[in-house]
Design a protein around this motif. Structure first.
Motif, PDB file in Angstrom:
ATOM      1  N   LEU A 155       0.834  -1.206   0.000  1.00 52.67           N
ATOM      2  CA  LEU A 155       0.000   0.000   0.000  1.00 52.67           C
ATOM      3  C   LEU A 155       0.868   1.254   0.000  1.00 52.67           C
ATOM      4  N   SER A 156       1.978   1.227   0.744  1.00 51.17           N
ATOM      5  CA  SER A 156       2.884   2.379   0.787  1.00 51.17           C
ATOM      6  C   SER A 156       3.537   2.607  -0.568  1.00 51.17           C
ATOM      7  N   ASN A 173      -8.878   5.598  -1.252  1.00 50.42           N
ATOM      8  CA  ASN A 173      -9.261   4.298  -0.687  1.00 50.42           C
ATOM      9  C   ASN A 173      -8.035   3.526  -0.203  1.00 50.42           C
ATOM     10  N   VAL A 174      -6.933   3.684  -0.928  1.00 46.81           N
ATOM     11  CA  VAL A 174      -5.682   3.034  -0.523  1.00 46.81           C
ATOM     12  C   VAL A 174      -5.160   3.661   0.764  1.00 46.81           C
ATOM     13  N   SER A 175      -5.262   4.981   0.852  1.00 49.07           N
ATOM     14  CA  SER A 175      -4.848   5.678   2.080  1.00 49.07           C
ATOM     15  C   SER A 175      -5.659   5.198   3.281  1.00 49.07           C
ATOM     16  N   ASP A 179      -4.448   3.182   6.701  1.00 48.55           N
ATOM     17  CA  ASP A 179      -4.795   3.620   8.060  1.00 48.55           C
ATOM     18  C   ASP A 179      -5.472   2.488   8.834  1.00 48.55           C
ATOM     19  N   ILE A 180      -6.325   1.748   8.143  1.00 43.71           N
ATOM     20  CA  ILE A 180      -7.009   0.606   8.768  1.00 43.71           C
ATOM     21  C   ILE A 180      -6.001  -0.443   9.198  1.00 43.71           C
ATOM     22  N   ASP A 202     -15.139  -3.801   4.035  1.00 46.50           N
ATOM     23  CA  ASP A 202     -15.727  -3.036   2.926  1.00 46.50           C
ATOM     24  C   ASP A 202     -14.714  -2.064   2.322  1.00 46.50           C
ATOM     25  N   GLN A 203     -13.903  -1.448   3.166  1.00 45.46           N
ATOM     26  CA  GLN A 203     -12.888  -0.511   2.671  1.00 45.46           C
ATOM     27  C   GLN A 203     -11.838  -1.232   1.834  1.00 45.46           C
TER      28      GLN A 203
END
Length: 329
Positions: A155-156, A173-175, A179-180, A202-203
């Motif tokens: 993701l980073s 959405n990736v950000s 965070d999640i 869902d995210q």
């Protein structure tokens, strides 16, 4: 009583497991785009220099000097750039690594690569060695492929690499997914309620169904299927899964400490820059005031001299008039 009999703890395990499915859904996508980006960088090198890039095995993070000059540093924090301390450093003898270093910096969304994860000697022939520069934290120097890299790292790389970001319809959405991941893996209670679990999943599905390209990736589609089953509690959670997720959380905690240290360094750097700027502004202000006072003093002295000359002329004129009157008498 097994820990898995606690519904909140089981939900935390399911949340952590969802990151594993997310990773499986995006790693082939990231690897494919990263490979193409590496080719583009090599083409950019040829375009800039007029020469084809040459393989180099002589440069390291300890001896490489970037192509850009120190007084024209292109990296966000010069203190982290190889140009900051030139002792023991030199330009690439094969005329590749120094310029490729600059290309990597310019390809980073914040111009702030992390060099600790990569090896310059691998930049020419290994696209993932280049991708490692876009990771958000240290600890990945032994992860030489996308498959070995966890969800957080992937993701980073997506967020920090300008080219990879351009393949997304909604980078936000990736950000959120990143965070999640931090929220899950840095949890101190290891508890997640049903509502939060559903929101997490869902995210992640939103990332995997990004409209630009990911939605058509077979691996992403399979990950969505597994995430949906996970949300519906249709996937069996084993003790082995629990142990794996716990190990991941421990590793994430260590990475979190490193991340805090990194952010602290950046904040301290900004404070130092601001402090120097304030002192420079104060010095400039006082220097300006001193120049203004000196000018006022000079103007006053000139005026005093002019008035003295007028007085002398008046005295001389009065003496001359008295002489004429005496002659008249």
């Amino acid at each position: 009583m097994s820990d898995l009999e606690d519904p909140l703890y089981k939900n935390w395990v399911r949340s952590a497991l969802s990151l594993k499915y997310l990773k499986h859904g995006i790693h082939s996508f990231v690897d494919r785009i990263a490979k193409q980006h590496h080719k583009d960088l090599l083409f950019g090198y040829r375009k800039d220099t007029g020469c084809a890039a040459k393989s180099c095995c002589e440069c390291t993070s300890e001896n490489l000097l970037p192509d850009h000059p120190r007084n024209g540093c292109i990296q966000k924090f010069r203190s982290k750039c190889f140009c900051n301390n030139t002792g023991g450093r030199r330009k690439c003898p094969n005329h590749f690594c120094s310029r490729f270093y600059d290309l990597i910096v310019r390809a980073h969304d914040e111009r702030n690569p992390i060099w600790a994860n990569t090896d310059p000697a691998r930049w020419f022939g290994d696209h993932w060695a280049t991708s490692q520069c876009f990771l958000g934290t240290t600890g990945y120097s032994d992860k030489h492929t996308a498959v070995e890299t966890d969800a957080s790292g992937l993701l980073s790389i997506i967020l920090n690499n300008i080219e990879l970001r351009s393949h997304l319809d909604c980078p936000d959405n990736v950000s959120k997914a990143r965070d999640i991941r931090n929220e899950i893996m840095h949890s101190t209670s290891f508890e997640v309620d049903d509502e939060k679990l559903c929101w997490y999943v869902d995210q992640m599905i939103l990332v995997l169904q990004d409209k630009k390209e990911l939605i058509n990736e077979e691996a992403a589609k399979n990950a969505v299927v597994n995430l949906t089953k996970l949300k519906r509690n249709q996937i069996y959670i084993s003790e082995e899964d629990v142990s794996e997720m716990r190990r991941g959380a421990l590793s994430a905690a260590q990475d979190g400490i490193k991340h805090i240290e990194k952010k602290t360094d950046e904040v301290m750097h900004r404070i130092e820059v601001k402090r120097k700027q304030v002192h420079e502004d104060i010095d400039a202000h006082f220097a300006k005031k001193m120049r203004e006072q000196d000018k006022q003093m000079d103007d006053k002295n000139i005026q005093t001299v002019d008035e003295s000359d007028v007085d002398n002329e008046a005295v001389e004129l009065t003496a001359e008039e008295k002489g004429k009157r005496v002659e008249q008498i």
